[in-house]
Write a protein that holds these residues in place. Sequence first.
Motif, short mmCIF file in Angstrom:
data_model
loop_
_atom_site.label_atom_id
_atom_site.label_comp_id
_atom_site.label_asym_id
_atom_site.label_seq_id
_atom_site.Cartn_x
_atom_site.Cartn_y
_atom_site.Cartn_z
N VAL A 216 42.62 -5.75 -4.94
CA VAL A 216 44.08 -5.33 -4.87
C VAL A 216 44.57 -4.57 -6.32
N CYS A 217 44.91 -3.30 -6.08
CA CYS A 217 45.36 -2.65 -7.40
C CYS A 217 46.58 -2.87 -7.93
N TYR A 218 47.54 -3.37 -7.20
CA TYR A 218 48.75 -3.33 -7.58
C TYR A 218 49.41 -4.60 -6.72
N ALA A 219 50.17 -5.45 -7.29
CA ALA A 219 50.88 -6.47 -6.54
C ALA A 219 52.33 -6.79 -7.12
N ALA A 220 53.32 -6.98 -6.55
CA ALA A 220 54.54 -6.93 -7.23
C ALA A 220 55.69 -7.62 -6.16
N SER A 221 56.81 -8.04 -6.61
CA SER A 221 57.70 -8.72 -5.99
C SER A 221 58.95 -7.74 -5.86
N ASP A 222 59.52 -7.60 -4.81
CA ASP A 222 60.96 -6.75 -4.57
C ASP A 222 62.04 -7.53 -5.15
N PRO A 223 62.62 -7.06 -6.32
CA PRO A 223 63.64 -7.97 -6.77
C PRO A 223 64.84 -8.15 -6.24
N ARG A 224 64.92 -7.16 -5.15
CA ARG A 224 66.25 -7.19 -4.25
C ARG A 224 66.07 -8.59 -3.05
N ASP A 225 65.02 -8.68 -2.72
CA ASP A 225 64.98 -9.81 -1.56
C ASP A 225 63.61 -10.81 -1.71
N GLY A 226 62.95 -10.48 -2.74
CA GLY A 226 61.72 -11.34 -2.92
C GLY A 226 60.74 -11.01 -2.06
N TRP B 11 54.71 -7.60 -2.38
CA TRP B 11 53.66 -6.26 -1.76
C TRP B 11 52.46 -6.39 -2.70
N ALA B 12 51.43 -6.12 -1.99
CA ALA B 12 49.82 -5.89 -2.44
C ALA B 12 49.41 -4.85 -1.96
N SER B 13 48.75 -3.91 -2.80
CA SER B 13 48.10 -2.78 -2.44
C SER B 13 46.83 -2.87 -2.22
N LEU B 14 46.20 -2.89 -0.90
CA LEU B 14 44.81 -3.21 -0.69
C LEU B 14 43.86 -2.03 -0.97
N ASP B 15 43.02 -2.22 -1.83
CA ASP B 15 42.12 -0.95 -2.09
C ASP B 15 40.70 -1.23 -1.30
N HIS B 16 40.76 -1.48 0.23
CA HIS B 16 39.43 -1.70 0.91
C HIS B 16 38.45 -0.67 0.40
N GLY B 17 37.29 -1.05 0.27
CA GLY B 17 36.20 -0.36 0.26
C GLY B 17 35.85 0.32 1.32
N HIS B 18 35.91 -0.36 2.51
CA HIS B 18 35.56 0.24 3.66
C HIS B 18 36.45 0.81 4.85
N TRP B 19 37.73 0.08 4.73
CA TRP B 19 38.69 0.25 5.79
C TRP B 19 39.90 1.30 5.36
N GLY B 20 39.63 1.78 4.25
CA GLY B 20 40.67 2.55 3.77
C GLY B 20 42.11 1.86 3.23
#
Lengths: 87, 394
Positions: free
Chosen positions: B35-45, B48-57
Amino acid sequence: MTQQLYRFFPQLKNRTITVPAGTVAEIISAVNSIAPGFSDYVLDEHGALRRHVNLCINNTMVIDKIKLSDHVTENQTVYIFQSLSGG
Amino acid sequence: MSDMILLGTRKGTIIFDHTNAGWRPRPIAHAGIPVCYAASDPRDGTLWASLDHGHWGPKLSRSRDRGATWTDISSLKYPKGARYIVKYLPTPDFNPESPTALPEYADASILKIWNIAFGNTNQPGRLYAGTIPGGLFVSDDGGDNWELNRPLWNHHSRGGDLFDGDATTENHWNGTPASIDYGVFEPGIHSIIVDPRDQLHLYVAVSTAGVIETVDGGKSWTGRNQGMLMDYLPDPESEWGHDPHFVTCCPGQPDHLWQQNHCGVFYSDDGAKRWKKVSMPDLGVNFGFPIVADAHDGRTAWVVPARADSERMAIDGGLFVARTTDGGQTWQRFQSGLPQDNAYDIVLRHSLDTAGNSVCFGSSTGNVYLSEDRGETWRCLGNNFPPIYSVRFG
């Protein structure tokens, strides 16, 4: 197929999936209609096979990884493998 | 006060909750997936996580119940016809028979979703994603659908509109590219700043180019690299080719921007019209990856310096955080509570954050440190986490 894909598509687990003969691209598309989103895991946005995924038709490695034009006849089996390495 | 810290790690998303017993990590989510980035949207909680799958894109993952359940999203894709100019690196792998005099083009595929940013409160559903190979994506429906910002993709500094034909301008995105795990190097957008006063005003930072600004909601983009200095090309004041590691602004004073660059720490108090180098190498403040600005005081920022730039580890085996409160004229080093022997940590570009009086960072060696007095004293939240790619209060 590699069991790693069952994590994302549990509806495919322990199933023998039978689809009409055609190109490998058509086979993947047919599986995608059973498990929507499946193509996005195996192929990139251009329809090419992802870098660390391999396909075999019976015992033969699929040659065309760009357009997946290799033909699969009736009663042949397509296998989906992933590479595993690193730590 | 924030009640959540999100870690993006090589082995998944780790969420700390602030409980009566202190900060406590939950069991890992997205177990085994980088997971190269994870954050919370301050507007509604929404998380989000950005999945950096090695195989599946690369995929995004979204949680609308504060991390109890996650849904993966595959809709962030380059459109058909999105191309970019191939940049060869001067490596032993280079084939001298390749036609370097002529531009060579590659179809764009998502290689990494490197950064996620959120629209202003008057833009519900607006999200941004910065990617490798250098495309900015926009969503207006809470992340269900994404669209490439074409004016930036087609920018004259990158060869012009390659959807319609070959390059009409020279490609100047020729600085240090971002690396993907399997040895691919391409431009990457790692920083996205939305002006809290004006949703049409954004900055992005590109790993091979520098800072680029729009004041019309992304219809046009202008380079903002005046005053930047680079050490690694013949012209240190070149307009393009800079290597920002991370760029951020003070939310309360958005004309105050901070940049940890490969070549030092830079500050602007005029909306990036002019940057000023504010490094102090004698104090160890020069090289590093992350930088964070105070929420209210634009002159206050924190960095976690590292030993530049071929070694990339803690300086002299000890970790410290440096803070300025006067726009970089002076820096203070703080090390109380941080290891001072046998520490080789490097803190990556998204792995430092602040909320109120708290400052938190995590390292690629799996250590997490928290300060609740504006960076002056520190305590460890854990030593055995996977390599940490991002730290964000939620």
